[in-house]
Design a protein around this motif. Structure first.
Motif, short mmCIF file in Angstrom:
data_model
loop_
_atom_site.label_atom_id
_atom_site.label_comp_id
_atom_site.label_asym_id
_atom_site.label_seq_id
_atom_site.Cartn_x
_atom_site.Cartn_y
_atom_site.Cartn_z
N GLY A 5 93.14 78.03 -30.87
CA GLY A 5 93.50 76.65 -31.17
C GLY A 5 92.39 75.76 -31.65
O GLY A 5 92.63 74.69 -32.20
N ASN A 6 91.11 76.17 -31.43
CA ASN A 6 89.95 75.40 -31.87
C ASN A 6 89.99 73.96 -31.39
O ASN A 6 89.75 73.02 -32.15
CB ASN A 6 89.83 75.45 -33.41
N ASN A 7 90.29 73.77 -30.11
CA ASN A 7 90.44 72.42 -29.57
C ASN A 7 90.24 72.46 -28.06
O ASN A 7 90.42 73.50 -27.43
CB ASN A 7 91.84 71.89 -29.91
N GLY B 49 100.07 95.53 -36.06
CA GLY B 49 98.83 96.00 -35.45
C GLY B 49 98.36 95.09 -34.33
O GLY B 49 99.07 94.21 -33.87
N PHE B 50 97.14 95.33 -33.89
CA PHE B 50 96.59 94.54 -32.80
C PHE B 50 96.38 93.09 -33.24
O PHE B 50 95.96 92.83 -34.37
CB PHE B 50 95.23 95.11 -32.35
N PHE B 51 96.64 92.16 -32.33
CA PHE B 51 96.27 90.77 -32.56
C PHE B 51 96.04 90.10 -31.22
O PHE B 51 96.57 90.51 -30.19
CB PHE B 51 97.33 90.03 -33.38
N VAL B 52 95.21 89.06 -31.26
CA VAL B 52 94.87 88.33 -30.05
C VAL B 52 95.42 86.91 -30.13
O VAL B 52 95.23 86.22 -31.13
CB VAL B 52 93.34 88.25 -29.85
N CYS B 53 96.10 86.52 -29.07
CA CYS B 53 96.51 85.12 -28.89
C CYS B 53 95.49 84.51 -27.92
O CYS B 53 95.51 84.81 -26.73
CB CYS B 53 97.93 85.06 -28.32
N GLY B 54 94.58 83.72 -28.44
CA GLY B 54 93.50 83.17 -27.63
C GLY B 54 93.87 81.85 -26.97
O GLY B 54 94.08 80.85 -27.65
N LEU B 55 93.95 81.85 -25.66
CA LEU B 55 94.25 80.63 -24.93
C LEU B 55 93.00 79.78 -24.71
O LEU B 55 93.07 78.71 -24.10
CB LEU B 55 94.85 80.96 -23.55
N ASN B 56 91.86 80.26 -25.19
CA ASN B 56 90.59 79.61 -24.91
C ASN B 56 90.47 78.22 -25.54
O ASN B 56 90.95 77.96 -26.65
CB ASN B 56 89.43 80.48 -25.39
N LEU B 57 89.83 77.34 -24.80
CA LEU B 57 89.49 76.01 -25.30
C LEU B 57 88.19 76.10 -26.10
O LEU B 57 87.36 76.97 -25.85
CB LEU B 57 89.33 75.04 -24.14
N THR B 58 88.00 75.18 -27.05
CA THR B 58 86.83 75.21 -27.91
C THR B 58 86.19 73.83 -28.00
O THR B 58 86.86 72.86 -28.36
CB THR B 58 87.20 75.68 -29.34
N LEU B 59 84.91 73.74 -27.66
CA LEU B 59 84.19 72.47 -27.76
C LEU B 59 84.02 72.05 -29.21
O LEU B 59 83.84 72.91 -30.09
CB LEU B 59 82.81 72.60 -27.11
#
Length: 310
Positions: free
Chosen positions: A214-216, A237-247
């Motif tokens: 999300g880049n946020n 194929g493989f994919f990542v759903c990134g729940l990570n927050l981004t500064l």
């Protein structure tokens, strides 16, 4: 016996406990818990500041390095503890320390370099994979900070040779169709290495795995961006759903790093329950594959993702 959601007590060997009908589906159709910036628990306060660029000039100031570490730590447990907790995808960002007298020694990084070098950590992962042959691990190596034109022709082949020698017959080669749990078990292979460097073409290494994020720092914005990325359905194929927050990378970063009584892990603890709720709802619309998070060993993250397979 096949597991049910209510029966799972330890996630150390969750893949081997999946119902039989999940053994023969492509690994890209399984929901797999992953950790974002997996080695950031090990950041070295004595390291130069590697990123962001605007802070590099403050590397000699201890206070600046402490602030960077406080906001660059996205995980709190070691790789072995992450593995034991059920994490199966690892985001491993590689760097060479400036002026390191050893020309081929590499570290991980996120803001700062780690204390532990790459070879030591990969050996720990290999030892764990040896003890858990039915658990499939996905290692995503990327970024390669500090690999300049004068060193990259030496560093990439050195690292790849080490990886292939270390994991040996455990490596799952790049292949179509995507392997299943059963096909990996039958061949005695349980390690996938994704190597994000286009100039390297090796049949035993996978290319970059698609990573949505999300880049946020706002969970609402993260959810909105992920939903937009996934609106056309599940990619092949493989994919990542990134729940990570981004500064933020601009001056807005000061809104966070100047909070004296807060840190990144606390921000994640506050946001993760909401993001997990979103994943559960979203998985009912579009099947998830790898779901990566900061603080991947915290709370219900691994159980929530694993139960998407049941």
């Amino acid at each position: 016996m096949p597991m049910s959601a209510a029966e799972v007590k330890s996630y150390c060997d969750w893949m081997s406990q999946l119902p039989a009908d999940r053994h023969s589906v492509p690994l890209s159709d399984l929901a797999i818990p992953g950790s974002h910036d997996s080695m950031s628990y090990d950041l070295d306060i004595n390291s130069s500041i590697i990123e962001p660029d605007r802070l590099k000039k403050f590397s000699k100031i201890c206070c600046a390095r402490k602030i960077v570490r406080k906001w660059a730590m996205t995980q709190e447990e070691t790789i072995t503890k992450q593995l034991n907790a059920g994490v199966r995808y690892f985001d491993l960002r590689i760097a060479r320390k400036p002026n390191d007298p050893n020309p081929t020694r590499l570290y991980f990084y996120h803001g700062l370099c780690t204390r532990t070098d790459v070879e030591t950590v990969l050996k720990d992962i290999n030892d764990w994979a040896e003890r858990h042959p039915k658990e499939i691990l996905i290692l995503a190596l990327s970024h390669f900070k500090g690999f300049d034109k004068s060193t990259e022709k030496q560093l990439h082949p050195h690292l790849i040779k080490f990886i292939k020698t270390l994991f040996g017959a455990k490596l799952i080669p790049k292949e179509q169709p995507i392997p299943t749990l059963k096909s990996c078990w039958d061949k005695g292979r349980n390690v996938i290495v994704s190597y994000d460097y286009a100039a390297i073409q090796d049949p035993e290494l996978w290319r970059k795995i698609l990573y949505y994020y999300g880049n946020n720092m706002n969970p609402t914005e993260v959810e909105s961006k992920l939903q937009e990325d996934l609106k056309n359905g599940k990619p092949y194929g493989f994919f990542v759903c990134g729940l990570n927050l981004t500064l933020p990378e601009d001056a807005r970063i000061l809104k966070y790093v100047l909070r004296l009584c807060d840190n990144f892990l606390n921000v994640v603890r506050r946001s993760l329950p909401r993001l997990l709720q979103w994943v559960t709802v979203q998985a009912g619309k579009i099947p998830m594959n790898i779901v990566a998070s900061d603080l991947a060993t915290h709370g219900d993250f691994v159980p929530t993702v694993v139960k998407l397979n049941i």
